[in-house]
Design an enzyme around this catalytic site. Structure first.
Site, PDB file in Angstrom:
ATOM      1  N   LYS A  42       8.901   5.711   6.820  1.00 47.36           N
ATOM      2  CA  LYS A  42       7.626   5.156   7.288  1.00 47.36           C
ATOM      3  C   LYS A  42       7.790   3.827   8.020  1.00 47.36           C
ATOM      4  O   LYS A  42       6.989   3.515   8.892  1.00 47.36           O
ATOM      5  CB  LYS A  42       6.621   5.048   6.140  1.00 47.36           C
ATOM      6  CG  LYS A  42       6.976   4.068   5.063  1.00 47.36           C
ATOM      7  CD  LYS A  42       6.101   4.312   3.830  1.00 47.36           C
ATOM      8  CE  LYS A  42       6.399   3.262   2.787  1.00 47.36           C
ATOM      9  NZ  LYS A  42       5.949   3.651   1.445  1.00 47.36           N
ATOM     10  N   ARG A 137      -0.969   1.456  -8.678  1.00 43.71           N
ATOM     11  CA  ARG A 137      -1.194   2.168  -7.425  1.00 43.71           C
ATOM     12  C   ARG A 137      -1.331   3.639  -7.833  1.00 43.71           C
ATOM     13  O   ARG A 137      -2.087   3.931  -8.751  1.00 43.71           O
ATOM     14  CB  ARG A 137      -0.069   1.892  -6.412  1.00 43.71           C
ATOM     15  CG  ARG A 137      -0.559   2.051  -4.958  1.00 43.71           C
ATOM     16  CD  ARG A 137       0.512   1.762  -3.910  1.00 43.71           C
ATOM     17  NE  ARG A 137       1.488   2.824  -3.778  1.00 43.71           N
ATOM     18  CZ  ARG A 137       2.460   2.831  -2.869  1.00 43.71           C
ATOM     19  NH1 ARG A 137       2.570   1.828  -2.012  1.00 43.71           N
ATOM     20  NH2 ARG A 137       3.315   3.833  -2.797  1.00 43.71           N
TER      21      ARG A 137
HETATM   22  C1  LIG Z   1       7.067   3.279   0.804  1.00 35.70           C
HETATM   23  C2  LIG Z   1       7.432   4.039  -0.407  1.00 35.70           C
HETATM   24  C3  LIG Z   1       8.764   4.055  -0.837  1.00 35.70           C
HETATM   25  C4  LIG Z   1       9.864   3.248  -0.153  1.00 35.70           C
HETATM   26  O1  LIG Z   1       9.724   1.890  -0.458  1.00 35.70           O
HETATM   27  P1  LIG Z   1      10.808   0.791   0.045  1.00 35.70           P
HETATM   28  O2  LIG Z   1      10.387  -0.438  -0.658  1.00 35.70           O
HETATM   29  O3  LIG Z   1      10.699   0.724   1.513  1.00 35.70           O
HETATM   30  O4  LIG Z   1      12.148   1.279  -0.418  1.00 35.70           O
HETATM   31  C5  LIG Z   1       9.074   4.821  -1.956  1.00 35.70           C
HETATM   32  N1  LIG Z   1       8.121   5.542  -2.598  1.00 35.70           N
HETATM   33  C6  LIG Z   1       6.826   5.538  -2.229  1.00 35.70           C
HETATM   34  C7  LIG Z   1       5.835   6.349  -2.993  1.00 35.70           C
HETATM   35  C8  LIG Z   1       6.437   4.795  -1.110  1.00 35.70           C
HETATM   36  O5  LIG Z   1       5.152   4.809  -0.732  1.00 35.70           O
END
Ligand SMILES: *Cc1c(COP(=O)(O)O)cnc(C)c1O
Length: 379
Positions: A42, A137
């Site tokens: 992302k 969350r």
């Molecule tokens: C964005 C996200 C990640 C990755 O997080 P980073 O801090 O970029 O490693 C992992 N799991 C979920 C559910 C996310 O939304």
């Protein structure tokens, strides 16, 4: 293939050697702890070129929160399994079913709708049940996990293939030995209920790496979803750069379109700026100010650090970035200034339709362009 010389507008450049070093190193490090890595795309807007580098370097699955990004991966020829990190909206269920292979979910309504959509495609829905261990969350409260599990078992065409949690995103609750032990206990509970082992015990994101390194994660945990650490070379619980990892994979590059010595003037009445904010910057002595062709519409400017020594950011609006270049000699119109993006700046820049994206290999002095923008610049 684009020629780097033809990209003269503002752009984000990525170093494919540095990225591959990060991908290979983290994949190996995690594998040594019995952990498989899902590469979270992302922050790179689903750039298929970078995703393919992940897959070439020991990362076996990809993950993204947005269907647009997964569509970009698919359009770029990526056929590796992709995990959808954010539950789809009800109106997106059919598209989500078509694009993603594994789903992180916590609501029975969404699970039922996706199970039906997957059935139409002749596939079985693969679900990782999300549990909230305190970050507030996504995820069911631990005490509701068993009833969700039973409701899913009573739904046709669903396989519960894992349990996951996400920490350090909303409240900043960090993974620790106690919540990790709780995740393992909950995994054991689900396995006892469904009668078979789970494939994924997914402890979270880049904030789990510090615990992985010291003192270690419980051995049952076998999966992490990593984004920021792969791209910026650091864990996110404490912001520490990881050894053997590079923090210089991405540069944002913008051009000086105006360069002038501006002397202090008696200030006129000052209201709000382009963003409705009151700004207190004062020019107290003549300064050489450069205006660059990038702005808040392109990228989260607050997340940029200038790489040219002597350059500091003094302001910005939608389309212009203003830097103080008084201490930089030999600067002229048309010169480029480089910035290092943090995670927010990277994620916004990589999804901007106004910025080109250019990959290169640092081989000697010359740059060989390898990447093409996933979304073409509008120019
Ligand atoms: C964005 C996200 C990640 C990755 O997080 P980073 O801090 O970029 O490693 C992992 N799991 C979920 C559910 C996310 O939304």
């Amino acid at each position: 293939m684009l020629d780097i010389n033809t990209i003269s507008g503002p752009r984000i450049e990525f170093d494919t050697d540095a990225l591959q070093q990060n991908f290979a190193h983290l994949a190996k490090l995690c594998a040594a702890h019995g952990i498989a890595v899902s590469g979270v795309t992302k922050a790179i807007g689903g750039n298929p070129y970078i995703a393919s580098l992940m897959l070439d370097n020991g990362i076996c699955t990809l993950a993204d929160a947005r269907l647009d990004n997964i569509a970009r991966l698919r359009a770029g020829g990526i056929d590796a399994p992709v995990m959808l990190l954010r539950a789809p909206a009800m109106g997106e269920v059919a598209e989500a079913a078509r694009l993603a292979d594994i789903f992180l979910l916590s609501e029975i309504e969404t699970i039922r709708a996706l199970a039906t959509a997957k059935a139409k495609l002749g596939e079985c829905l693969q679900v990782v049940l999300m549990v909230d261990l305190g970050d507030l969350r996504e995820g069911v409260p631990p005490e509701d996990l068993l009833s969700l599990t039973r409701a899913v078992m009573a739904t046709e065409n669903v396989d519960i293939i894992g349990i996951g949690t996400n920490l350090a995103c909303n409240l900043g609750v960090l993974p620790d030995p106690s919540n990790m032990a709780e995740l393992v206990a909950l995994a054991n509970q689900i396995e006892a209920t469904i009668g078979h082992p789970l494939r994924y015990i997914s402890a979270g994101n880049s904030s789990a790496l510090s615990l992985l390194l010291n003192p270690g994660l419980p051995s049952k945990i076998n999966y992490l979803r990593l984004g920021e650490s792969l791209f910026l070379g650091r864990e996110t619980a404490h912001g520490q750069t990881l050894t053997h990892m590079r923090g210089d994979c991405f540069d944002l590059v913008a051009q000086v379109i105006e360069l002038k010595l501006k002397a202090p003037r008696p200030y006129a009445v000052r209201g709000r700026n382009a963003f409705g904010q009151q700004v207190d910057v004062e020019l107290t002595e003549p300064r050489q100010l450069g205006v660059l062709n990038v702005g808040a519409v392109d990228c989260e400017i607050g997340g940029l650090s200038p790489l040219t020594s002597g350059v500091s950011i003094v302001g910005y609006s939608s389309d212009h970035l203003i830097v103080d270049t008084t201490d930089v000699s030999d600067l002229t119109i048309g010169d480029e200034i480089r910035f290092r993006p943090d995670y927010r700046a990277l994620a916004t820049a990589m999804t901007s339709p106004y910025l080109a994206q250019a990959g290169f290999q640092a081989s000697g002095a010359s740059l060989t362009l390898e990447g093409t923008p996933p979304c073409l610049p509008l120019r």
